[in-house]
Design a protein around this motif. Structure first.
Motif, PDB file in Angstrom:
ATOM      1  N   LEU A   1      -3.219   0.566  -3.769  1.00 38.42           N
ATOM      2  CA  LEU A   1      -2.655  -0.779  -3.697  1.00 38.42           C
ATOM      3  C   LEU A   1      -1.836  -1.040  -4.956  1.00 38.42           C
ATOM      4  O   LEU A   1      -2.343  -0.887  -6.070  1.00 38.42           O
ATOM      5  CB  LEU A   1      -3.795  -1.794  -3.572  1.00 38.42           C
ATOM      6  CG  LEU A   1      -3.486  -3.139  -2.904  1.00 38.42           C
ATOM      7  CD1 LEU A   1      -2.872  -2.952  -1.517  1.00 38.42           C
ATOM      8  CD2 LEU A   1      -4.760  -3.960  -2.800  1.00 38.42           C
TER       9      LEU A   1
ATOM     10  N   GLU B   1      -4.474   6.570  -0.513  1.00 41.04           N
ATOM     11  CA  GLU B   1      -3.659   5.359  -0.561  1.00 41.04           C
ATOM     12  C   GLU B   1      -4.047   4.510  -1.761  1.00 41.04           C
ATOM     13  O   GLU B   1      -5.183   4.539  -2.225  1.00 41.04           O
ATOM     14  CB  GLU B   1      -3.739   4.576   0.743  1.00 41.04           C
ATOM     15  CG  GLU B   1      -5.093   4.142   1.198  1.00 41.04           C
ATOM     16  CD  GLU B   1      -4.999   3.344   2.507  1.00 41.04           C
ATOM     17  OE1 GLU B   1      -5.492   2.196   2.501  1.00 41.04           O
ATOM     18  OE2 GLU B   1      -4.457   3.852   3.505  1.00 41.04           O
TER      19      GLU B   1
ATOM     20  N   THR C   1       0.840  -1.206   0.000  1.00 43.04           N
ATOM     21  CA  THR C   1       0.000   0.000   0.000  1.00 43.04           C
ATOM     22  C   THR C   1       0.868   1.247   0.000  1.00 43.04           C
ATOM     23  O   THR C   1       1.700   1.440   0.892  1.00 43.04           O
ATOM     24  CB  THR C   1      -0.938   0.015   1.221  1.00 43.04           C
ATOM     25  OG1 THR C   1      -1.725  -1.190   1.203  1.00 43.04           O
ATOM     26  CG2 THR C   1      -1.867   1.213   1.188  1.00 43.04           C
TER      27      THR C   1
ATOM     28  N   LYS D   1       0.986   5.252   0.327  1.00 40.87           N
ATOM     29  CA  LYS D   1       0.212   6.380   0.864  1.00 40.87           C
ATOM     30  C   LYS D   1       0.825   7.686   0.377  1.00 40.87           C
ATOM     31  O   LYS D   1       2.048   7.845   0.404  1.00 40.87           O
ATOM     32  CB  LYS D   1       0.209   6.331   2.396  1.00 40.87           C
ATOM     33  CG  LYS D   1      -0.538   5.115   2.941  1.00 40.87           C
ATOM     34  CD  LYS D   1      -0.545   5.081   4.453  1.00 40.87           C
ATOM     35  CE  LYS D   1      -1.307   3.839   4.936  1.00 40.87           C
ATOM     36  NZ  LYS D   1      -1.304   3.722   6.395  1.00 40.87           N
TER      37      LYS D   1
END
Length: 592
Positions: free
Chosen positions: A277, A275, A263, A265
């Motif tokens: 993925l 955020e 992840t 951010k």
């Protein structure tokens, strides 16, 4: 291009889950609950989405360890690791008052008799199905897997370890389930090392367990060897690759940016926290991740121009209302813009670090790693290359990395010299960052009796496009040698022979009627599976894709107990000298 969910390991795992668990569900029209432990939660998350489960009449996913409301009118599917903690949690659901109408129980691997009998004693009348599905690894990417066990590093390499053999047994079991999932019975080879026995020990365990697993197949016949080879080696075979500053996008991002659980951010332009993925559902990530940062920056610039062009009104002006209308009409466009924004931010973050410090570091690192400068002139005095790094106000970690590369280039240094280097970097109280590499069989102190022969490297001067990216991970040489049948049997003994037809490039491609054009077509060729004890780096993961792409007739899959970054590896190395450790079970590790 297909996403990771559509091809490679993730698709194979999802298909296997469908053929076992989901196929049993389909026999009943009723909606069901899926109950998972921490490891199997990761397993499902890695290869399918909630919408996939909903379409198979699974209405909700629950945590095995958490308190749950009884739903006595519904059937429950349990997928869990075969540990006492999991089985106890399952028994608690049915022992006094059943929480569910019935239980369909699936274990990731072989369930020990004592646990099975305990379960049968209390819950037999509630269990409709009980199966072992043989998937105890995680498909990380299309061609990358892990055993989800970072703790294995300490268990295997710490001088205080009390569970080394048990950890190697567990890794062997997980490797057997990988082979079973791929329907492969590979020949097993390992990298011989006079100082370390772990690769040999693991190869013996895997070969023995594979033999037992394939003793009888469903038709009562013994399965023969398939067109696959499994190579096992230790982290110490190449200490350079996981320590260098890499300039390909994925490796660079995971090294320089705080990315946890894949992840990323970041702050958007309006200051809000966002955020994203970084996985194979993001097609832009799949396209860019193995490119050099210079190429990624160029690609991102083009994409930003595309966004700007799409935002404009017919008269060429950008209006918020016009963009808003476009976004409402085009969900796909909205998703693409979001992905491009993520990678614009991530690329900028990487480049900021690069311009501040990494660019200057890279030249010294590359010279030390390769042993020659940009012009091919041999580095005669590595200390002259290292000294400017030590005198510059770089971070302690960056200096440690440079010192290690210096020591690796010499295959060890003197006690006196090491002490001076440690004082220079000001890590007198944290010498373990450097000294503990000896636990991996990497020479830190040179001794007259110790002879370390550096591997012969392939000449890649014709491949070099960037002066600051001249180093190629040693694993790529190994992959190419294996595919071309050039591995020296003295260095790579056979634990078990693979079929004589094995030859990742020649004999296998002759079996194919046409040249492989996609990942799926390639499966009619052979597979090379590589397992590194002690962690793999992102640059080594990239090599599996590059060799597969170049060879076409052989798919290379790489895996380890876990994936390392330079920072995480250094911290693991330092921790090796800590006192006696507690042993971990699989489910405790997953909660850690």
């Amino acid at each position: 291009m297909a996403t990771g969910l559509d091809h490679g390991l993730k698709r194979v795992v999802w298909q296997r889950l469908k053929d076992t668990i989901i196929a049993d569900c389909r026999k009943s029209e009723a909606w069901k609950i899926l109950i998972l432990d921490p490891f199997t939660t990761k397993l499902f998350s890695s290869c399918c989405k909630m919408s996939d489960l909903m379409s198979e009449k699974i209405t909700i996913v629950e945590d095995l360890y958490k308190s749950r409301e009884p739903v006595p009118e519904m059937k429950a599917i349990y997928l869990m690791t075969p540990t006492a903690k999991c089985v106890d949690a399952f028994i608690a659901d049915f022992k006094l008052k059943p929480k569910y109408k019935a239980a369909y129980v699936y274990f990731t691997d072989y369930c020990p008799d004592d646990l099975f009998n305990n379960m049968k004693l209390y819950c037999a009348k509630h269990i409709r199905v009980c199966k072992e599905i043989s998937i105890s690894f995680l498909p990380q990417e299309a061609q990358v897997f892990t055993c989800d066990n970072p703790g294995a590093f300490r268990s295997i390499y710490s001088p205080h370890s009390q569970d080394k053999r048990k950890t190697l047994e567990t890794l062997a079991d997980q490797l057997v389930t990988l082979c079973a999932t791929l329907d492969e019975y590979p020949g097993v080879r390992y990298k011989k090392d006079t100082n370390m026995e772990n690769a040999k020990c693991l190869a013996e365990l895997v070969d023995e367990k594979l033999s037992k697993y394939y003793e009888m197949d469903d038709s009562g016949k013994k399965k023969g060897k398939t067109q696959a080879q499994l190579l096992i080696l230790e982290r110490g075979f190449d200490p350079v690759s996981p320590i260098l500053h890499e300039l390909t996008y994925q490796a660079m991002a995971y090294d320089l940016i705080a990315i946890e659980s894949d992840t990323y951010k970041y702050k958007s332009k309006d200051g809000s926290e966002k955020e994203a993925l970084l996985n194979e559902e993001d097609m832009l990530w799949v396209k860019l991740r193995h490119m050099h940062i210079a190429e990624v920056s160029e690609q991102i610039r083009k994409l930003v121009k595309e966004i700007s062009a799409n935002k404009k009104e017919p008269d060429g002006k950008i209006t918020i209302s016009g963009l808003s209308q476009l976004m409402k009409k085009m969900p796909l466009f909205r998703k693409q813009v979001a992905q491009k924004t993520v990678h614009l931010n991530l690329t900028e973050d990487c480049m900021n670090y690069f311009q501040k410090n990494v660019e200057k570091l890279c030249k010294a690192e590359q010279d030390l790693a390769v042993g020659s400068d940009v012009d091919g002139v041999k580095v005669k005095d590595p200390m002259r290359t290292l000294l400017p790094v030590l005198l510059h106000p770089y971070s302690i970690h960056d200096k440690i990395r440079a010192v290690l590369l210096y020591i690796f280039s010499l295959s060890g240094t003197t006690e006196e010299n090491l002490s001076k280097l440690i004082q220079h970097v000001k890590i007198e109280d944290e010498r373990e960052y450097i000294e503990n590499w000896k636990e991996l069989g990497v020479p830190i102190i040179s001794t007259p009796s110790f002879f370390s022969r550096k591997p012969n490297r392939r000449d890649r001067s014709h491949e070099e496009k960037y002066n600051l990216s001249r180093w190629t991970p040693v694993i790529k040489d190994v992959m190419e040698d294996a595919v071309e049948n050039k591995l020296d049997t003295r260095e790579w003994p056979h634990q078990s022979e693979c079929p004589t037809a094995w030859n990742g490039s020649g004999a296998v491609s002759a079996r194919q009627k046409h040249k492989a054009s996609s990942q799926d077509d390639r499966r009619s060729g052979s597979r090379l599976i590589i397992f590194v004890i002690g962690g793999i780096s992102h640059s080594e993961m990239r090599c599996a894709y590059e060799v597969t792409q170049a060879v076409k007739s052989c798919e290379v899959i790489i895996g380890s107990s876990h994936i390392v970054t330079p920072t995480s590896l250094l911290e693991d190395i330092k921790a090796l000298s800590k006192g006696p450790m507690e042993t971990f079970t699989i489910d405790e590790r997953s909660n850690a």
